[in-house]
Design an enzyme around this catalytic site. Structure first.
Site, mmCIF file in Angstrom:
data_model
loop_
_atom_site.group_PDB
_atom_site.id
_atom_site.type_symbol
_atom_site.label_atom_id
_atom_site.label_comp_id
_atom_site.label_asym_id
_atom_site.label_seq_id
_atom_site.Cartn_x
_atom_site.Cartn_y
_atom_site.Cartn_z
ATOM 1 N N GLY A 12 18.497 -29.756 11.669
ATOM 2 C CA GLY A 12 18.301 -28.673 12.620
ATOM 3 C C GLY A 12 17.673 -29.137 13.924
ATOM 4 O O GLY A 12 17.467 -30.335 14.150
ATOM 5 N N GLN A 13 17.363 -28.145 14.774
ATOM 6 C CA GLN A 13 16.844 -28.453 16.113
ATOM 7 C C GLN A 13 15.548 -29.260 16.038
ATOM 8 O O GLN A 13 15.383 -30.256 16.738
ATOM 9 C CB GLN A 13 16.605 -27.141 16.900
ATOM 10 C CG GLN A 13 16.278 -27.386 18.367
ATOM 11 C CD GLN A 13 15.714 -26.163 19.083
ATOM 12 O OE1 GLN A 13 15.389 -25.146 18.462
ATOM 13 N NE2 GLN A 13 15.583 -26.266 20.384
ATOM 14 N N ASP A 35 19.311 -32.014 3.964
ATOM 15 C CA ASP A 35 19.783 -30.743 4.530
ATOM 16 C C ASP A 35 20.896 -30.245 3.607
ATOM 17 O O ASP A 35 21.415 -31.004 2.784
ATOM 18 C CB ASP A 35 20.321 -30.955 5.954
ATOM 19 C CG ASP A 35 20.300 -29.675 6.794
ATOM 20 O OD1 ASP A 35 19.500 -29.594 7.748
ATOM 21 O OD2 ASP A 35 21.087 -28.737 6.495
ATOM 22 N N TYR A 143 12.908 -11.882 10.078
ATOM 23 C CA TYR A 143 12.363 -13.235 10.243
ATOM 24 C C TYR A 143 10.833 -13.204 10.330
ATOM 25 O O TYR A 143 10.143 -13.964 9.645
ATOM 26 C CB TYR A 143 12.964 -13.817 11.518
ATOM 27 C CG TYR A 143 12.485 -15.180 11.934
ATOM 28 C CD1 TYR A 143 12.801 -16.311 11.195
ATOM 29 C CD2 TYR A 143 11.744 -15.336 13.116
ATOM 30 C CE1 TYR A 143 12.393 -17.566 11.624
ATOM 31 C CE2 TYR A 143 11.344 -16.593 13.540
ATOM 32 C CZ TYR A 143 11.671 -17.704 12.786
ATOM 33 O OH TYR A 143 11.266 -18.946 13.209
HETATM 34 N N1 LIG Z 1 13.376 -23.679 17.089
HETATM 35 C C1 LIG Z 1 12.433 -22.807 17.413
HETATM 36 O O1 LIG Z 1 12.355 -22.374 18.576
HETATM 37 C C2 LIG Z 1 11.449 -22.360 16.363
HETATM 38 C C3 LIG Z 1 10.389 -21.518 16.769
HETATM 39 C C4 LIG Z 1 9.483 -21.087 15.801
HETATM 40 C C5 LIG Z 1 9.600 -21.507 14.483
HETATM 41 N N2 LIG Z 1 10.633 -22.326 14.119
HETATM 42 C C6 LIG Z 1 10.731 -22.714 12.704
HETATM 43 O O2 LIG Z 1 10.892 -24.125 12.569
HETATM 44 C C7 LIG Z 1 11.732 -24.412 11.443
HETATM 45 C C8 LIG Z 1 12.903 -25.261 11.884
HETATM 46 O O3 LIG Z 1 13.603 -24.557 12.897
HETATM 47 P P1 LIG Z 1 14.878 -25.136 13.646
HETATM 48 O O4 LIG Z 1 14.899 -24.518 14.981
HETATM 49 O O5 LIG Z 1 14.944 -26.595 13.499
HETATM 50 O O6 LIG Z 1 16.029 -24.434 12.781
HETATM 51 P P2 LIG Z 1 17.581 -24.833 12.705
HETATM 52 O O7 LIG Z 1 18.317 -23.591 12.364
HETATM 53 O O8 LIG Z 1 17.982 -25.593 13.907
HETATM 54 O O9 LIG Z 1 17.607 -25.834 11.465
HETATM 55 C C9 LIG Z 1 17.428 -25.412 10.152
HETATM 56 C C10 LIG Z 1 18.123 -26.404 9.233
HETATM 57 O O10 LIG Z 1 17.989 -25.957 7.890
HETATM 58 C C11 LIG Z 1 19.196 -26.199 7.222
HETATM 59 N N3 LIG Z 1 19.320 -25.332 6.060
HETATM 60 C C12 LIG Z 1 19.744 -24.045 6.014
HETATM 61 N N4 LIG Z 1 19.757 -23.595 4.753
HETATM 62 C C13 LIG Z 1 19.325 -24.621 3.974
HETATM 63 C C14 LIG Z 1 19.114 -24.775 2.585
HETATM 64 N N5 LIG Z 1 19.354 -23.771 1.716
HETATM 65 N N6 LIG Z 1 18.667 -25.959 2.140
HETATM 66 C C15 LIG Z 1 18.435 -26.995 2.986
HETATM 67 N N7 LIG Z 1 18.613 -26.901 4.320
HETATM 68 C C16 LIG Z 1 19.059 -25.725 4.804
HETATM 69 C C17 LIG Z 1 20.266 -25.950 8.251
HETATM 70 O O11 LIG Z 1 21.496 -26.595 7.897
HETATM 71 C C18 LIG Z 1 19.622 -26.518 9.511
HETATM 72 O O12 LIG Z 1 19.995 -27.866 9.721
HETATM 73 C C19 LIG Z 1 12.118 -23.046 10.853
HETATM 74 O O13 LIG Z 1 11.211 -22.710 9.838
HETATM 75 C C20 LIG Z 1 11.934 -22.119 12.014
HETATM 76 O O14 LIG Z 1 11.675 -20.814 11.577
HETATM 77 C C21 LIG Z 1 11.562 -22.745 15.029
#
Ligand SMILES: NC(=O)c1ccc[n+]([C@@H]2O[C@H](COP(=O)([O-])OP(=O)(O)OC[C@H]3O[C@@H](n4cnc5c(N)ncnc54)[C@H](O)[C@@H]3O)[C@@H](O)[C@H]2O)c1
Length: 313
Positions: A12-13, A35, A143
Site C-alpha cells: 500500500g501507500q 500483502d 472507517y
Molecule cells: N494513507 C493515509 O493518508 C492514511 C491516513 C491515516 C491512516 N492511514 C492508515 O495507515 C494504514 C495504511 O494505509 P495505506 O494508505 O498504506 O493504505 P493502502 O490502501 O494504500 O494499503 C493497504 C494495503 O493493505 C492490503 N490489504 C488489503 N486487505 C488485506 C488483507 N486482507 N490482508 C493483507 N493485506 C491486505 C492492500 O492490498 C494494500 O496494499 C491503514 O491502517 C490506514 O488506515 C493511512
C-alpha cells in the site's frame, strides 16, 4: 540480537515506503513484506515477500513462526472512502486483522506492534481547530468507528495483557512512490500527478476544505521513531495525535502554480466532502512532541517541491 520484522499490507501507500526504509536500516532479509496481492516489482524484488490475508489467524501465526518474527507493522486496512461503500467488509478487515495481531502478542508470539490510527477517529462534534489528544470523539464514518474501536482495544490489550502496541493518528499522507488507496485526502496526491500530466485538475473536495496533512517522509520517520522509543516513554497506548501542516485544495493549487503557472483547478465536491467536513482542520500534537520528541520537517512549500521534482523524474 537482530529482530525480524513483518509488514502486513506492504504493497500500500505507506507499506511500500515503510518496507524500503526498514530494509535500508536493518537489512533486506530481516524485513518480511506481505500483502493479499503482489504490489510493484521493486518492492516484491527488494527482499522476502509473502502473500498473506491479514484476517486469517492461522496463516499469520504460521508465517510469524516460520520467519521468527518479533515486530509486526499492521498496515492492511480499508480506507475511509472505500469503507463507506463496503461497511461490513471494512469492519471485518480493520478489526479482525488488529485482533489477530494483538492476540499473537498476548500469546507472546511477537513482542511489539505498530498499528496506525487516523484523524478519522474525530467527528463532526469535535472542536475543529488545534484538536487536542483527548476531546469529543464521535466518528461518523465506518472507517472512523473502526479506528476509534481499534484504539480502545490497543489500550485494553496494553493495560490488561502488557502488549507493547504503539500507534499514531496519521493525517492525510502525501507521497510520490505509491498511489493512495481510497481515502478522503487522496486529492492531495492526485493533484500533483494531474498538474504535471494534464495541467488541470478537478478536485472532489471544495476549495476551502482545510485538512491536516503530512508528507510521507515525515510519516515514515514518525513511525520509526515511536517504534524505537523506550517503552516507558510511550505513555499513550491508544494512539498519538500527529501533525505537520494543514491546507485547503485552493492553497495546494496555489503552491503548485508557483512552479507551474498555467496550472488550473476546478471543484466538483462528491460524497467524500461529507467525510472531510466531519474531520478536524488542524491537530495539536504536543503529547507526541513531549513524550517521544516528535517534530515535523515538511511544510506545504517543501512538500510541493519534493512532489513535483520526483514525479517529473
Ligand atoms: N494513507 C493515509 O493518508 C492514511 C491516513 C491515516 C491512516 N492511514 C492508515 O495507515 C494504514 C495504511 O494505509 P495505506 O494508505 O498504506 O493504505 P493502502 O490502501 O494504500 O494499503 C493497504 C494495503 O493493505 C492490503 N490489504 C488489503 N486487505 C488485506 C488483507 N486482507 N490482508 C493483507 N493485506 C491486505 C492492500 O492490498 C494494500 O496494499 C491503514 O491502517 C490506514 O488506515 C493511512
Amino acid at each position: 540480537m537482530q529482530k525480524n520484522i513483518l509488514i502486513i499490507g506492504a504493497c500500500g501507500q505507506i507499506g511500500t515506503e515503510l518496507t524500503f526504509t526498514l530494509r535500508e536500516k536493518h537489512g533486506r532479509d530481516v524485513v518480511i513484506a506481505s500483502d493479499i496481492r503482489e504490489g510493484n516489482e521493486n518492492l516484491v524484488g527488494s527482499g522476502p515477500f509473502e502473500l498473506l490475508d491479514a484476517t486469517d489467524y492461522d496463516a499469520l501465526e504460521e508465517l510469524v513462526a516460520y520467519y521468527e518474527i518479533d515486530e509486526v507493522y499492521l498496515m492492511a486496512a480499508m480506507l475511509s472512502a472505500t469503507a463507506e461503500k463496503f461497511p461490513m467488509r471494512a469492519w471485518n478487515l480493520n478489526m479482525n486483522s488488529l485482533f489477530n495481531v494483538l492476540n499473537l502478542a498476548k500469546e507472546k508470539k511477537i513482542s511489539k506492534i505498530f498499528w496506525p490510527s487516523s484523524i478519522a477517529v474525530f467527528g463532526p462534534n469535535t472542536p475543529k481547530e488545534n484538536t487536542t489528544q483527548n476531546t469529543i470523539m464521535e466518528p461518523s464514518t465506518v472507517y472512523g468507528i473502526s479506528k476509534q474501536s481499534g484504539e480502545r482495544w490497543c489500550e485494553y490489550y496494553h493495560n490488561k495483557f502488557g502488549v507493547d502496541v504503539r500507534s499514531i493518528r496519521y493525517p492525510g499522507l502525501i507521497s510520490w512512490k505509491t498511489m493512495p488507496g481510497g481515502g478522503t485526502t487522496d486529492y492531495a496526491v492526485e493533484i500533483y500527478h494531474k498538474a504535471l500530466s494534464e495541467g488541470v485538475y478537478t478536485c472532489f473536495l471544495s476549495a476551502e476544505t482545510n485538512l491536516p496533512m503530512m508528507f510521507m517522509d515525515d510519516a515514515i520517520r514518525a513511525t520509526m521513531e515511536i517504534m524505537e522509543s523506550d517503552s516507558e516513554k510511550i505513555k499513550i497506548r491508544s494512539a498519538y495525535n500527529l501533525a505537520a501542516m494543514s491546507f485547503t485544495p485552493f492553497e495546494v493549487a496555489a503552491s503548485i502554480a508557483t512552479q507551474i503557472p498555467e496550472f488550473k483547478i476546478s471543484y466538483e465536491p462528491d460524497s467524500r466532502q461529507v467525510i472531510a467536513d466531519s474531520w478536524p482542520s488542524s491537530i495539536d500534537d504536543s503529547e507526541a512532541r513531549k513524550d517521544w520528541g516528535w517534530k515535523s520537517e515538511f511544510d506545504l512549500e517543501k512538500t510541493t517541491s519534493e512532489m513535483l521534482k520526483n514525479l517529473s523524474n
